[in-house]
Design a protein around this motif. Structure first.
Motif, PDB file in Angstrom:
ATOM      1  N   GLY A 131       0.829  -1.204   0.000  1.00 29.88           N
ATOM      2  CA  GLY A 131       0.000   0.000   0.000  1.00 29.88           C
ATOM      3  C   GLY A 131       0.854   1.241   0.000  1.00 29.88           C
ATOM      4  O   GLY A 131       2.060   1.185   0.213  1.00 29.88           O
ATOM      5  N   SER A 132       0.225   2.384  -0.243  1.00 30.97           N
ATOM      6  CA  SER A 132       0.951   3.643  -0.270  1.00 30.97           C
ATOM      7  C   SER A 132       0.442   4.556   0.846  1.00 30.97           C
ATOM      8  O   SER A 132      -0.626   4.342   1.408  1.00 30.97           O
ATOM      9  CB  SER A 132       0.782   4.325  -1.631  1.00 30.97           C
ATOM     10  N   THR A 133       1.225   5.564   1.146  1.00 33.91           N
ATOM     11  CA  THR A 133       0.871   6.506   2.201  1.00 33.91           C
ATOM     12  C   THR A 133       0.048   7.639   1.615  1.00 33.91           C
ATOM     13  O   THR A 133       0.440   8.253   0.621  1.00 33.91           O
ATOM     14  CB  THR A 133       2.149   7.062   2.856  1.00 33.91           C
ATOM     15  N   ALA A 134      -1.098   7.924   2.231  1.00 39.76           N
ATOM     16  CA  ALA A 134      -1.920   9.064   1.820  1.00 39.76           C
ATOM     17  C   ALA A 134      -1.479  10.294   2.599  1.00 39.76           C
ATOM     18  O   ALA A 134      -1.138  10.202   3.785  1.00 39.76           O
ATOM     19  CB  ALA A 134      -3.396   8.768   2.085  1.00 39.76           C
ATOM     20  N   LEU A 135      -1.483  11.431   1.933  1.00 44.33           N
ATOM     21  CA  LEU A 135      -0.999  12.673   2.550  1.00 44.33           C
ATOM     22  C   LEU A 135      -2.020  13.787   2.383  1.00 44.33           C
ATOM     23  O   LEU A 135      -2.574  13.984   1.306  1.00 44.33           O
ATOM     24  CB  LEU A 135       0.326  13.094   1.893  1.00 44.33           C
ATOM     25  N   ARG A 136      -2.244  14.512   3.478  1.00 44.82           N
ATOM     26  CA  ARG A 136      -3.039  15.737   3.413  1.00 44.82           C
ATOM     27  C   ARG A 136      -2.236  16.824   4.098  1.00 44.82           C
ATOM     28  O   ARG A 136      -1.751  16.647   5.216  1.00 44.82           O
ATOM     29  CB  ARG A 136      -4.397  15.548   4.113  1.00 44.82           C
ATOM     30  N   MET A 137      -2.086  17.962   3.433  1.00 51.12           N
ATOM     31  CA  MET A 137      -1.347  19.100   3.983  1.00 51.12           C
ATOM     32  C   MET A 137      -2.289  20.270   4.200  1.00 51.12           C
ATOM     33  O   MET A 137      -3.086  20.601   3.315  1.00 51.12           O
ATOM     34  CB  MET A 137      -0.216  19.529   3.038  1.00 51.12           C
ATOM     35  N   CYS A 138      -2.187  20.884   5.362  1.00 49.12           N
ATOM     36  CA  CYS A 138      -3.053  22.021   5.695  1.00 49.12           C
ATOM     37  C   CYS A 138      -2.213  23.155   6.277  1.00 49.12           C
ATOM     38  O   CYS A 138      -1.257  22.921   7.025  1.00 49.12           O
ATOM     39  CB  CYS A 138      -4.117  21.622   6.711  1.00 49.12           C
ATOM     40  N   TYR A 139      -2.615  24.375   5.948  1.00 48.26           N
ATOM     41  CA  TYR A 139      -1.935  25.570   6.468  1.00 48.26           C
ATOM     42  C   TYR A 139      -2.998  26.626   6.747  1.00 48.26           C
ATOM     43  O   TYR A 139      -3.714  27.051   5.836  1.00 48.26           O
ATOM     44  CB  TYR A 139      -0.916  26.067   5.444  1.00 48.26           C
ATOM     45  N   ARG A 140      -3.120  27.026   8.000  1.00 45.76           N
ATOM     46  CA  ARG A 140      -4.194  27.938   8.415  1.00 45.76           C
ATOM     47  C   ARG A 140      -3.873  29.404   8.151  1.00 45.76           C
ATOM     48  O   ARG A 140      -4.763  30.251   8.201  1.00 45.76           O
ATOM     49  CB  ARG A 140      -4.500  27.741   9.900  1.00 45.76           C
ATOM     50  N   THR A 176       0.635  21.608   8.719  1.00 52.10           N
ATOM     51  CA  THR A 176       0.187  20.354   9.324  1.00 52.10           C
ATOM     52  C   THR A 176       0.090  19.264   8.265  1.00 52.10           C
ATOM     53  O   THR A 176      -0.530  19.467   7.217  1.00 52.10           O
ATOM     54  CB  THR A 176      -1.173  20.520  10.016  1.00 52.10           C
ATOM     55  N   LEU A 177       0.713  18.143   8.531  1.00 52.59           N
ATOM     56  CA  LEU A 177       0.691  16.990   7.626  1.00 52.59           C
ATOM     57  C   LEU A 177      -0.075  15.852   8.292  1.00 52.59           C
ATOM     58  O   LEU A 177       0.214  15.491   9.440  1.00 52.59           O
ATOM     59  CB  LEU A 177       2.115  16.516   7.307  1.00 52.59           C
TER      60      LEU A 177
END
Length: 221
Positions: free
Chosen positions: A45-54, A61-62
């Motif tokens: 499987g692969s790693t899912a990534l979500r990046m957020c910046y307020r 934030t990862l």
């Protein structure tokens, strides 16, 4: 030298930006450590990534998820330093070649990497496009004929020979390793532009570009 990576918005499954542009600086080593938190290559499987910046003053934030396990990393952001403007414009390009990356990988494997410099000669006449090193085992040259199958574009207007510090160019070999094509350009000052075309598994395209100032100009004999 300077490296720029251009990642298109459609590379992401979702891309939302509520401002015209957002600029901040983070520690690259910390970012890479976070991205590899599940290991460099996952099995099954692969790693899912979500990046957020307020916004200004907030961390990047990862959210990384793999196999039902979620890890949250927060990276402190800093005021961005103004990047160096190499003033490299297409209108000032003297010489340009586009090669299949495999041929450049082959050249780097055969040249003497103990050399402190890589000398690049680009010319409308022979040797057309030559890479040279001057290392512990002697001088080595790698020539590309302008009609080579590996040469996709050859536009050289003037003979130029410049040397570039190998220590500055070595980081670009990471992009070379995953690229399929590379554009090599020099301007009238000898500033080098290496632009790597990287295609992901879905066929989407990104670019990684390196600028490098010449170490010294070589006088033609």
């Amino acid at each position: 030298m300077q490296a720029n990576a251009f990642i298109q918005a459609d590379i992401f499954q979702e891309f939302t930006l509520k401002e015209d542009s957002v600029v901040f600086q983070i520690n690259l080593t910390v970012l890479l450590d976070c991205l590899n938190i599940f290991g460099g290559s996952s099995v099954g499987g692969s790693t899912a990534l979500r990046m957020c910046y307020r916004g200004y003053g907030h961390p990047l934030t990862l959210f990384l998820e793999e196999g039902g396990v979620v890890t949250v990393c927060k990276i402190n952001t800093h005021e961005p330093e103004e990047p160096i403007d190499f003033e490299f414009s297409s209108s000032n390009v003297t010489n340009k070649v586009i090669l299949q990356s495999e041929s450049l990988k082959e050249a780097f494997s055969e040249l003497d990497m103990t050399s402190e410099v890589l000398q690049i000669t680009m010319s409308p006449n022979q040797p057309y496009f030559r890479l040279s090193t001057f290392g512990n085992s002697g001088n080595a040259h790698y020539d590309y004929p302008k009609d080579s199958d590996m040469m996709e574009l050859f536009q050289c207007n003037k003979t130029q020979t410049n040397r570039y510090k190998m220590s500055l160019l070595k980081p670009s070999t990471k992009a070379l390793a995953i690229s399929c094509k590379v554009s090599v350009r020099t301007d009238s000052r000898g500033v080098l532009s290496l632009q790597y075309l990287v295609r992901n598994d879905d066929g989407q395209i990104c670019f990684v570009e390196y600028f490098c100032c010449p170490d010294e100009e070589v006088e033609e004999e």
